[in-house]
Write an enzyme that holds these catalytic residues in place. Structure first.
Site, PDB file in Angstrom:
ATOM      1  N   ARG A  59     -37.486   8.203  -9.616  1.00  0.00           N
ATOM      2  CA  ARG A  59     -37.854   7.129  -8.690  1.00  0.00           C
ATOM      3  C   ARG A  59     -38.294   7.680  -7.340  1.00  0.00           C
ATOM      4  O   ARG A  59     -39.014   6.998  -6.599  1.00  0.00           O
ATOM      5  CB  ARG A  59     -36.699   6.126  -8.562  1.00  0.00           C
ATOM      6  CG  ARG A  59     -36.523   5.294  -9.832  1.00  0.00           C
ATOM      7  CD  ARG A  59     -35.372   4.317  -9.705  1.00  0.00           C
ATOM      8  NE  ARG A  59     -34.107   4.993  -9.560  1.00  0.00           N
ATOM      9  CZ  ARG A  59     -33.326   5.380 -10.568  1.00  0.00           C
ATOM     10  NH1 ARG A  59     -33.708   5.139 -11.816  1.00  0.00           N
ATOM     11  NH2 ARG A  59     -32.199   6.008 -10.344  1.00  0.00           N
ATOM     12  N   GLU A  96     -20.688  12.735 -11.949  1.00  0.00           N
ATOM     13  CA  GLU A  96     -19.396  12.110 -12.244  1.00  0.00           C
ATOM     14  C   GLU A  96     -18.803  12.709 -13.522  1.00  0.00           C
ATOM     15  O   GLU A  96     -17.622  13.025 -13.591  1.00  0.00           O
ATOM     16  CB  GLU A  96     -19.605  10.608 -12.387  1.00  0.00           C
ATOM     17  CG  GLU A  96     -18.318   9.837 -12.238  1.00  0.00           C
ATOM     18  CD  GLU A  96     -18.568   8.339 -12.290  1.00  0.00           C
ATOM     19  OE1 GLU A  96     -19.743   7.925 -12.289  1.00  0.00           O
ATOM     20  OE2 GLU A  96     -17.571   7.604 -12.363  1.00  0.00           O
TER      21      GLU A  96
END
Ligand code: AMP
Length: 172
Positions: A59, A96
């Site tokens: 993006r 994560e």
């Protein structure tokens, strides 16, 4: 800026439960908002002598490209592993769950460059820090860091390199 903000779509529980995803496709598909993003990003750096805008896959390619166009600068992609065809530098960083890797072409940046590294959203800052380290290893004159949206609750800014010059269009 209010117009751009009004076009951001919050998507709940994407890509995982508990995440509020800032969807910018609803900004980019709107001609007026897309144009404003390009101008607002470029306005931050018009007097800085920027020669390259580095966009982070995927993006970051959109805002990065239109900012580069507005600034008369070149565009450089930072990509996921195995996507860039020529010789690359790699950086790994913690996500994560597990690790991720990004790459940049080894000849993408020179010591004469003034660089803006752009991504759409600052969350924890891990991706941007890895991109910064890649760009820094090529010794450009100056590196700026830029986001369209900074998610302040996640505190990513404090995880970015201490010497980095960071600007976000929208902090929420
Ligand atoms: P981070 O490395 O944690 O700062 O994550 C940054 C990357 O994940 C960026 O490239 C963002 O596009 C994406 N990202 C993380 N969290 C979000 C979110 N809540 N909404 C939209 N994109 C996100």
């Amino acid at each position: 800026m209010e117009y751009i903000k009004s076009k951001i779509r919050d998507v709940y529980d994407f890509p995982a439960k508990g995440v509020i995803f800032k969807d910018l496709t609803t900004v980019f598909k709107d001609a007026k908002a897309l144009h404003q993003i390009g101008v607002e990003l470029a306005d931050l750096y018009r007097d800085k002598g920027v020669t390259k805008v580095v966009g982070i896959e995927s993006r970051g390619f959109i805002g990065g490209s239109i900012a580069a166009f507005e600034l008369n600068a070149g565009f450089v992609p930072v990509r996921k592993p195995g996507k860039l065809p020529a010789d690359t530098l790699k950086a790994s960083y913690d996500k994560e769950y597990g690790k991720d890797v990004i790459e940049i072409h080894r000849d993408a940046i020179t010591e004469d460059d003034v660089v803006v590294i752009h991504d759409d959203v600052l969350a924890t800052g891990g991706t941007m820090t890895a991109a910064y380290n890649l760009v820094k290893s090529m010794n450009p004159k100056k590196i700026y860091i830029n986001f369209i949206i900074e998610l302040s609750a996640l505190g990513g800014r404090k995880n970015l390199p201490a010497d980095a010059d960071v600007t976000s269009l929208i902090v929420c």
